[in-house]
Scaffold this motif. Sequence first.
Motif, PDB file in Angstrom:
ATOM      1  N   ALA A  52       0.834  -1.205   0.000  1.00 32.05           N
ATOM      2  CA  ALA A  52       0.000   0.000   0.000  1.00 32.05           C
ATOM      3  C   ALA A  52       0.868   1.255   0.000  1.00 32.05           C
ATOM      4  CB  ALA A  52      -0.935  -0.008   1.212  1.00 32.05           C
ATOM      5  N   GLU A  53       1.946   1.225   0.764  1.00 26.14           N
ATOM      6  CA  GLU A  53       2.879   2.358   0.775  1.00 26.14           C
ATOM      7  C   GLU A  53       3.439   2.592  -0.623  1.00 26.14           C
ATOM      8  OE1 GLU A  53       7.242   3.381   2.717  1.00 26.14           O
ATOM      9  OE2 GLU A  53       5.935   1.945   3.733  1.00 26.14           O
ATOM     10  N   GLU A  54       3.889   1.527  -1.270  1.00 25.46           N
ATOM     11  CA  GLU A  54       4.426   1.666  -2.617  1.00 25.46           C
ATOM     12  C   GLU A  54       3.349   2.130  -3.600  1.00 25.46           C
ATOM     13  OE1 GLU A  54       8.057  -1.371  -3.155  1.00 25.46           O
ATOM     14  OE2 GLU A  54       6.110  -2.341  -2.845  1.00 25.46           O
ATOM     15  N   PHE A  55       2.147   1.600  -3.471  1.00 25.70           N
ATOM     16  CA  PHE A  55       1.058   1.982  -4.365  1.00 25.70           C
ATOM     17  C   PHE A  55       0.786   3.481  -4.275  1.00 25.70           C
ATOM     18  CE2 PHE A  55      -3.457   2.896  -4.979  1.00 25.70           C
ATOM     19  CZ  PHE A  55      -3.646   2.431  -6.275  1.00 25.70           C
ATOM     20  N   TRP A  56       0.548   3.963  -3.047  1.00 27.88           N
ATOM     21  CA  TRP A  56       0.164   5.365  -2.883  1.00 27.88           C
ATOM     22  C   TRP A  56       1.318   6.335  -3.119  1.00 27.88           C
ATOM     23  CZ3 TRP A  56      -4.559   6.710  -3.399  1.00 27.88           C
ATOM     24  CH2 TRP A  56      -5.573   5.821  -3.035  1.00 27.88           C
ATOM     25  N   VAL A  57       2.485   6.041  -2.576  1.00 28.78           N
ATOM     26  CA  VAL A  57       3.590   6.997  -2.677  1.00 28.78           C
ATOM     27  C   VAL A  57       4.311   6.877  -4.017  1.00 28.78           C
ATOM     28  CG1 VAL A  57       5.768   7.776  -1.646  1.00 28.78           C
ATOM     29  CG2 VAL A  57       3.853   7.104  -0.175  1.00 28.78           C
ATOM     30  N   GLU A  58       4.737   5.677  -4.352  1.00 28.71           N
ATOM     31  CA  GLU A  58       5.518   5.513  -5.578  1.00 28.71           C
ATOM     32  C   GLU A  58       4.648   5.626  -6.833  1.00 28.71           C
ATOM     33  OE1 GLU A  58       8.854   5.221  -5.744  1.00 28.71           O
ATOM     34  OE2 GLU A  58       8.995   5.366  -3.566  1.00 28.71           O
ATOM     35  N   TYR A  59       3.533   4.917  -6.841  1.00 27.91           N
ATOM     36  CA  TYR A  59       2.707   4.846  -8.052  1.00 27.91           C
ATOM     37  C   TYR A  59       1.794   6.057  -8.222  1.00 27.91           C
ATOM     38  CZ  TYR A  59      -0.746   2.895 -11.349  1.00 27.91           C
ATOM     39  OH  TYR A  59      -1.591   2.690 -12.405  1.00 27.91           O
ATOM     40  N   VAL A  60       0.972   6.357  -7.222  1.00 27.66           N
ATOM     41  CA  VAL A  60      -0.002   7.440  -7.361  1.00 27.66           C
ATOM     42  C   VAL A  60       0.664   8.806  -7.257  1.00 27.66           C
ATOM     43  CG1 VAL A  60      -2.100   8.480  -6.422  1.00 27.66           C
ATOM     44  CG2 VAL A  60      -1.917   5.993  -6.566  1.00 27.66           C
ATOM     45  N   LEU A  61       1.457   9.034  -6.217  1.00 23.92           N
ATOM     46  CA  LEU A  61       2.042  10.361  -6.019  1.00 23.92           C
ATOM     47  C   LEU A  61       3.246  10.627  -6.929  1.00 23.92           C
ATOM     48  CD1 LEU A  61       1.893  10.778  -2.129  1.00 23.92           C
ATOM     49  CD2 LEU A  61       0.412  11.846  -3.850  1.00 23.92           C
ATOM     50  N   GLU A 102       2.804  20.570  -4.081  1.00 26.69           N
ATOM     51  CA  GLU A 102       2.633  19.117  -4.171  1.00 26.69           C
ATOM     52  C   GLU A 102       1.536  18.620  -3.228  1.00 26.69           C
ATOM     53  OE1 GLU A 102       5.668  20.484  -3.530  1.00 26.69           O
ATOM     54  OE2 GLU A 102       6.888  20.017  -5.269  1.00 26.69           O
ATOM     55  N   LEU A 103       1.457  19.226  -2.046  1.00 29.77           N
ATOM     56  CA  LEU A 103       0.410  18.832  -1.094  1.00 29.77           C
ATOM     57  C   LEU A 103      -0.982  19.156  -1.620  1.00 29.77           C
ATOM     58  CD1 LEU A 103       2.111  19.964   2.214  1.00 29.77           C
ATOM     59  CD2 LEU A 103       1.597  17.608   1.546  1.00 29.77           C
ATOM     60  N   ALA A 104      -1.104  20.244  -2.362  1.00 28.74           N
ATOM     61  CA  ALA A 104      -2.400  20.675  -2.869  1.00 28.74           C
ATOM     62  C   ALA A 104      -2.765  20.025  -4.210  1.00 28.74           C
ATOM     63  CB  ALA A 104      -2.414  22.195  -3.023  1.00 28.74           C
ATOM     64  N   ARG A 105      -1.778  19.497  -4.902  1.00 29.15           N
ATOM     65  CA  ARG A 105      -2.031  18.896  -6.223  1.00 29.15           C
ATOM     66  C   ARG A 105      -2.996  17.733  -6.094  1.00 29.15           C
ATOM     67  NH1 ARG A 105       1.828  15.167  -9.388  1.00 29.15           N
ATOM     68  NH2 ARG A 105       0.551  14.758 -11.194  1.00 29.15           N
ATOM     69  N   ARG A 106      -3.948  17.677  -7.003  1.00 35.66           N
ATOM     70  CA  ARG A 106      -4.965  16.619  -6.972  1.00 35.66           C
ATOM     71  C   ARG A 106      -4.545  15.485  -7.907  1.00 35.66           C
ATOM     72  NH1 ARG A 106      -8.825  18.183  -3.850  1.00 35.66           N
ATOM     73  NH2 ARG A 106     -10.368  16.681  -4.514  1.00 35.66           N
ATOM     74  N   ARG A 116     -10.563  12.579  -7.415  1.00 38.47           N
ATOM     75  CA  ARG A 116      -9.190  13.024  -7.158  1.00 38.47           C
ATOM     76  C   ARG A 116      -9.005  13.349  -5.681  1.00 38.47           C
ATOM     77  NH1 ARG A 116      -6.327  14.793 -11.749  1.00 38.47           N
ATOM     78  NH2 ARG A 116      -7.476  14.326 -13.643  1.00 38.47           N
ATOM     79  N   LEU A 117      -7.792  13.072  -5.204  1.00 42.46           N
ATOM     80  CA  LEU A 117      -7.405  13.418  -3.835  1.00 42.46           C
ATOM     81  C   LEU A 117      -6.146  14.264  -3.886  1.00 42.46           C
ATOM     82  CD1 LEU A 117      -7.820   9.949  -2.077  1.00 42.46           C
ATOM     83  CD2 LEU A 117      -9.363  11.906  -1.910  1.00 42.46           C
ATOM     84  N   THR A 118      -6.004  15.149  -2.908  1.00 48.36           N
ATOM     85  CA  THR A 118      -4.789  15.957  -2.842  1.00 48.36           C
ATOM     86  C   THR A 118      -3.625  15.095  -2.351  1.00 48.36           C
ATOM     87  OG1 THR A 118      -5.085  16.650  -0.542  1.00 48.36           O
ATOM     88  CG2 THR A 118      -6.120  18.043  -2.265  1.00 48.36           C
ATOM     89  N   GLY A 119      -2.419  15.581  -2.622  1.00 48.98           N
ATOM     90  CA  GLY A 119      -1.237  14.902  -2.115  1.00 48.98           C
ATOM     91  C   GLY A 119      -1.271  14.787  -0.597  1.00 48.98           C
ATOM     92  N   ALA A 123      -1.165  11.384   1.496  1.00 52.72           N
ATOM     93  CA  ALA A 123      -0.098  11.196   2.490  1.00 52.72           C
ATOM     94  C   ALA A 123      -0.680  10.834   3.853  1.00 52.72           C
ATOM     95  CB  ALA A 123       0.750  12.458   2.583  1.00 52.72           C
ATOM     96  N   TRP A 124      -1.748  11.506   4.262  1.00 51.58           N
ATOM     97  CA  TRP A 124      -2.370  11.175   5.546  1.00 51.58           C
ATOM     98  C   TRP A 124      -3.010   9.792   5.507  1.00 51.58           C
ATOM     99  CZ3 TRP A 124      -1.439  12.500  10.201  1.00 51.58           C
ATOM    100  CH2 TRP A 124      -0.907  13.749  10.474  1.00 51.58           C
ATOM    101  N   HIS A 125      -3.517   9.396   4.353  1.00 46.70           N
ATOM    102  CA  HIS A 125      -4.058   8.038   4.244  1.00 46.70           C
ATOM    103  C   HIS A 125      -2.953   7.006   4.469  1.00 46.70           C
ATOM    104  CE1 HIS A 125      -6.184   4.500   3.048  1.00 46.70           C
ATOM    105  NE2 HIS A 125      -5.269   4.268   2.118  1.00 46.70           N
ATOM    106  N   VAL A 126      -1.775   7.252   3.925  1.00 42.99           N
ATOM    107  CA  VAL A 126      -0.654   6.331   4.124  1.00 42.99           C
ATOM    108  C   VAL A 126      -0.369   6.167   5.617  1.00 42.99           C
ATOM    109  CG1 VAL A 126       1.841   6.013   3.745  1.00 42.99           C
ATOM    110  CG2 VAL A 126       0.364   6.757   1.851  1.00 42.99           C
ATOM    111  N   VAL A 127      -0.375   7.268   6.344  1.00 37.34           N
ATOM    112  CA  VAL A 127      -0.106   7.228   7.788  1.00 37.34           C
ATOM    113  C   VAL A 127      -1.214   6.486   8.539  1.00 37.34           C
ATOM    114  CG1 VAL A 127       0.141   8.641   9.872  1.00 37.34           C
ATOM    115  CG2 VAL A 127       1.299   9.319   7.758  1.00 37.34           C
ATOM    116  N   THR A 128      -2.464   6.849   8.306  1.00 33.53           N
ATOM    117  CA  THR A 128      -3.557   6.228   9.058  1.00 33.53           C
ATOM    118  C   THR A 128      -3.748   4.765   8.672  1.00 33.53           C
ATOM    119  OG1 THR A 128      -5.238   7.031   7.506  1.00 33.53           O
ATOM    120  CG2 THR A 128      -4.736   8.423   9.424  1.00 33.53           C
TER     121      THR A 128
END
Length: 154
Positions: A52-61, A102-106, A116-119, A123-128
């Motif tokens: 999930a970390e790789e999916f959200w950070v590496e792939y999506v972001l 980057e945080l605001a980018r959808r 769409r979700l913001t960066g 990022a907060w989804h990765v943490v939670t």
Amino acid sequence: MDAFPEIVFKALSERPFQLLDLARKLPEGGFTWQPYPSVKSIRAILVHMLGAEEFWVEYVLRGQPRTERDPAAFPSPATLEEVWRPVRERTVAYLRGLGEEELARRHPLPWNQAERLTGQEIAWHVVTHEFHHKGQVCTRLAMLGVEVPDLDIF
């Protein structure tokens, strides 16, 4: 603007490896034990967390190629740590470096390009997401007789 307080970066840097250290204390077969056939093992949950970390950070972001992880490729906590540690170091460095733009980018969701979700939301989804699964891993560790310390954020 900082995406996270420093205490979150500290937890992100430490938690997976604290869980893997605890998993090293499991009795034989404990890493892959399932409390019920449809319930994931500690190994499966930890590999899911990495994936999930790789999916959200590496792939999506970051727009990198998508990585698929097979729990069977990780016969022990040590083999999982070898792969996860450099991924986590990249994740923390990336999240630390996120600027306001980057945080605001959808970002479109892969399964629904219209949504769409913001960066920052991702990022907060990765943490939670990690903290949710940390609880599952700790429960299974305790069920198998491993003394689990308080792994809260502070």
